[in-house]
Design a protein around this motif. Structure first.
Motif, PDB file in Angstrom:
ATOM      1  N   ALA A 195      48.507  34.770  35.374  1.00  0.00           N
ATOM      2  CA  ALA A 195      47.525  33.701  35.533  1.00  0.00           C
ATOM      3  C   ALA A 195      46.477  33.812  34.439  1.00  0.00           C
ATOM      4  CB  ALA A 195      46.852  33.811  36.899  1.00  0.00           C
ATOM      5  N   VAL A 196      45.931  32.669  34.077  1.00  0.00           N
ATOM      6  CA  VAL A 196      44.790  32.662  33.174  1.00  0.00           C
ATOM      7  C   VAL A 196      43.576  32.122  33.936  1.00  0.00           C
ATOM      8  CG1 VAL A 196      43.811  31.692  31.056  1.00  0.00           C
ATOM      9  CG2 VAL A 196      46.209  32.412  31.108  1.00  0.00           C
ATOM     10  N   PHE A 197      43.802  31.042  34.678  1.00  0.00           N
ATOM     11  CA  PHE A 197      42.696  30.377  35.374  1.00  0.00           C
ATOM     12  C   PHE A 197      42.675  30.741  36.857  1.00  0.00           C
ATOM     13  CE2 PHE A 197      44.145  27.688  31.859  1.00  0.00           C
ATOM     14  CZ  PHE A 197      43.016  27.797  31.055  1.00  0.00           C
ATOM     15  N   GLU A 198      41.498  30.599  37.436  1.00  0.00           N
ATOM     16  CA  GLU A 198      41.305  30.983  38.836  1.00  0.00           C
ATOM     17  C   GLU A 198      42.284  30.280  39.771  1.00  0.00           C
ATOM     18  OE1 GLU A 198      37.278  30.245  40.068  1.00  0.00           O
ATOM     19  OE2 GLU A 198      37.508  31.476  41.876  1.00  0.00           O
ATOM     20  N   LYS A 199      42.531  29.014  39.493  1.00  0.00           N
ATOM     21  CA  LYS A 199      43.422  28.242  40.376  1.00  0.00           C
ATOM     22  C   LYS A 199      44.837  28.818  40.426  1.00  0.00           C
ATOM     23  CE  LYS A 199      44.698  24.771  36.862  1.00  0.00           C
ATOM     24  NZ  LYS A 199      45.844  25.502  36.369  1.00  0.00           N
ATOM     25  N   ASP A 200      45.173  29.627  39.454  1.00  0.00           N
ATOM     26  CA  ASP A 200      46.535  30.182  39.383  1.00  0.00           C
ATOM     27  C   ASP A 200      46.657  31.598  39.967  1.00  0.00           C
ATOM     28  OD1 ASP A 200      47.424  27.877  38.004  1.00  0.00           O
ATOM     29  OD2 ASP A 200      46.533  28.672  36.169  1.00  0.00           O
ATOM     30  N   TYR A 201      45.533  32.186  40.415  1.00  0.00           N
ATOM     31  CA  TYR A 201      45.626  33.522  41.011  1.00  0.00           C
ATOM     32  C   TYR A 201      46.525  33.443  42.247  1.00  0.00           C
ATOM     33  CZ  TYR A 201      41.189  34.487  38.438  1.00  0.00           C
ATOM     34  OH  TYR A 201      40.202  34.627  37.487  1.00  0.00           O
ATOM     35  N   TRP A 260      40.127  34.881  26.091  1.00  0.00           N
ATOM     36  CA  TRP A 260      40.500  36.093  26.843  1.00  0.00           C
ATOM     37  C   TRP A 260      39.279  36.657  27.575  1.00  0.00           C
ATOM     38  CZ3 TRP A 260      43.826  39.649  23.144  1.00  0.00           C
ATOM     39  CH2 TRP A 260      44.995  38.960  22.779  1.00  0.00           C
ATOM     40  N   ALA A 261      38.156  36.693  26.864  1.00  0.00           N
ATOM     41  CA  ALA A 261      36.935  37.239  27.467  1.00  0.00           C
ATOM     42  C   ALA A 261      36.551  36.429  28.706  1.00  0.00           C
ATOM     43  CB  ALA A 261      35.798  37.231  26.451  1.00  0.00           C
ATOM     44  N   LYS A 262      36.695  35.121  28.583  1.00  0.00           N
ATOM     45  CA  LYS A 262      36.372  34.228  29.700  1.00  0.00           C
ATOM     46  C   LYS A 262      37.306  34.500  30.884  1.00  0.00           C
ATOM     47  CE  LYS A 262      34.372  30.739  31.602  1.00  0.00           C
ATOM     48  NZ  LYS A 262      33.048  31.037  32.084  1.00  0.00           N
ATOM     49  N   CYS A 263      38.576  34.664  30.573  1.00  0.00           N
ATOM     50  CA  CYS A 263      39.591  34.935  31.594  1.00  0.00           C
ATOM     51  C   CYS A 263      39.256  36.241  32.340  1.00  0.00           C
ATOM     52  CB  CYS A 263      40.949  35.003  30.895  1.00  0.00           C
ATOM     53  SG  CYS A 263      42.288  35.695  31.860  1.00  0.00           S
ATOM     54  N   ILE A 264      38.900  37.270  31.593  1.00  0.00           N
ATOM     55  CA  ILE A 264      38.568  38.568  32.195  1.00  0.00           C
ATOM     56  C   ILE A 264      37.294  38.454  33.035  1.00  0.00           C
ATOM     57  CG2 ILE A 264      37.844  40.951  31.666  1.00  0.00           C
ATOM     58  CD1 ILE A 264      39.530  40.703  29.046  1.00  0.00           C
ATOM     59  N   GLU A 265      36.296  37.804  32.452  1.00  0.00           N
ATOM     60  CA  GLU A 265      35.004  37.694  33.130  1.00  0.00           C
ATOM     61  C   GLU A 265      35.126  36.903  34.432  1.00  0.00           C
ATOM     62  OE1 GLU A 265      31.858  36.043  30.630  1.00  0.00           O
ATOM     63  OE2 GLU A 265      30.904  35.365  32.483  1.00  0.00           O
ATOM     64  N   THR A 266      35.875  35.809  34.363  1.00  0.00           N
ATOM     65  CA  THR A 266      36.042  34.988  35.572  1.00  0.00           C
ATOM     66  C   THR A 266      36.736  35.789  36.661  1.00  0.00           C
ATOM     67  OG1 THR A 266      36.219  33.025  34.207  1.00  0.00           O
ATOM     68  CG2 THR A 266      36.992  32.817  36.470  1.00  0.00           C
ATOM     69  N   TYR A 267      37.785  36.483  36.268  1.00  0.00           N
ATOM     70  CA  TYR A 267      38.501  37.284  37.269  1.00  0.00           C
ATOM     71  C   TYR A 267      37.557  38.322  37.891  1.00  0.00           C
ATOM     72  CZ  TYR A 267      41.354  40.707  39.540  1.00  0.00           C
ATOM     73  OH  TYR A 267      41.829  41.566  40.490  1.00  0.00           O
ATOM     74  N   LEU A 268      36.836  39.047  37.052  1.00  0.00           N
ATOM     75  CA  LEU A 268      36.001  40.142  37.563  1.00  0.00           C
ATOM     76  C   LEU A 268      34.830  39.634  38.413  1.00  0.00           C
ATOM     77  CD1 LEU A 268      35.862  42.559  34.469  1.00  0.00           C
ATOM     78  CD2 LEU A 268      37.276  42.794  36.528  1.00  0.00           C
ATOM     79  N   THR A 269      34.340  38.440  38.113  1.00  0.00           N
ATOM     80  CA  THR A 269      33.205  37.938  38.890  1.00  0.00           C
ATOM     81  C   THR A 269      33.627  37.179  40.145  1.00  0.00           C
ATOM     82  OG1 THR A 269      33.095  36.154  37.270  1.00  0.00           O
ATOM     83  CG2 THR A 269      31.364  37.772  37.165  1.00  0.00           C
TER      84      THR A 269
END
Ligand code: GTP
Ligand code: MG
Length: 191
Positions: free
Chosen positions: A9-15, A89-98
């Motif tokens: 997944a890259v985006f939250e909707k795909d987790y 990538w940074a956005k992807c990581i940050e969104t996941y972690l937050t």
């Protein structure tokens, strides 16, 4: 150990929809995140690894025994991709972690041979500010002698400003450190 790839997944909707506790593996490109997951699971090829940095480019979710989910993250600090790709990538990581409620802990991986980079220090600071439970693991110990290991542990502890007893030592090549890390992971995941 029974482990299976769930999805990327890259985006939250795909987790993936899941109630399992999650452990995220973070660190600079090429530090050995994906290798550590394979090694912890005793699997050679579940997760793709590469000698070239920038191998993992999405979040990859792995279901372990239906008890715990490992999440392999893209690395940070990889200079050879475009600025915009690095930012995404940074956005992807940050969104996941937050945003991810399932996240129970982060495994922050450092190369025992190097002092932490500025990005490592930023990540450590951010994890501490957000009170994210963090295991700091120094990996690739197979590359150093015991004397060199002791010296590096001291230097890295000084740089990071935490007690050296808090570090886990690891080698994905020899499996050294595996039992200690598993014990800590089970405990933070509430297993
Ligand atoms: P990205 O996905 O690009 O961010 O990298 P990564 O952090 O997932 O690293 P990966 O697991 O792909 O490993 C990078 C390189 O380091 C590979 O050549 C691995 O074989 C090597 N490597 C990883 N862990 C160890 C280790 O404990 N010891 C040794 N000697 N090599 C290792
Ligand atoms: Mg990887």
């Amino acid at each position: 150990m029974n482990a299976e790839f769930v999805k990327s997944a890259v985006f939250e909707k795909d987790y993936p929809e899941s109630a399992l506790p999650e452990i995220a593996f973070v660190g600079r490109s090429n530090v050995g995140k994906s290798s550590m997951i394979n090694s912890l699971l005793g699997r050679k090829k579940l997760v793709k690894v590469s000698a070239k940095p920038g191998k993992t480019r999405t979040l990859n979710f792995f279901n372990i025994e239906n008890e715990i989910m490992f999440v392999d993250l893209p690395g940070y600090g990889f200079a050879a991709v475009s600025k915009s790709e690095r930012a995404s990538w940074a956005k992807c990581i940050e969104t996941y972690l937050t945003k991810r409620d399932n996240l129970k802990a982060c495994v922050l991986i450092l190369d025992i041979r190097r002092l932490p980079s500025e990005e490592d220090m930023d990540m450590l600071g951010w994890l501490s500010e957000t009170e994210t439970h963090t295991l700091v693991i120094l990996t690739k110990t197979d590359k150093l002698s015991n004397n060199q290991i002791a010296k590096q542990v001291r230097l890295i502890a000084e740089e990071v400003g935490i007690d050296k007893e808090h570090f886990f030592l690891y080698s994905s090549v020899t499996g050294h450190g595996k039992d200690n890390v598993w014990e800590a992971l089970r405990s933070v995941a509430g297993l």
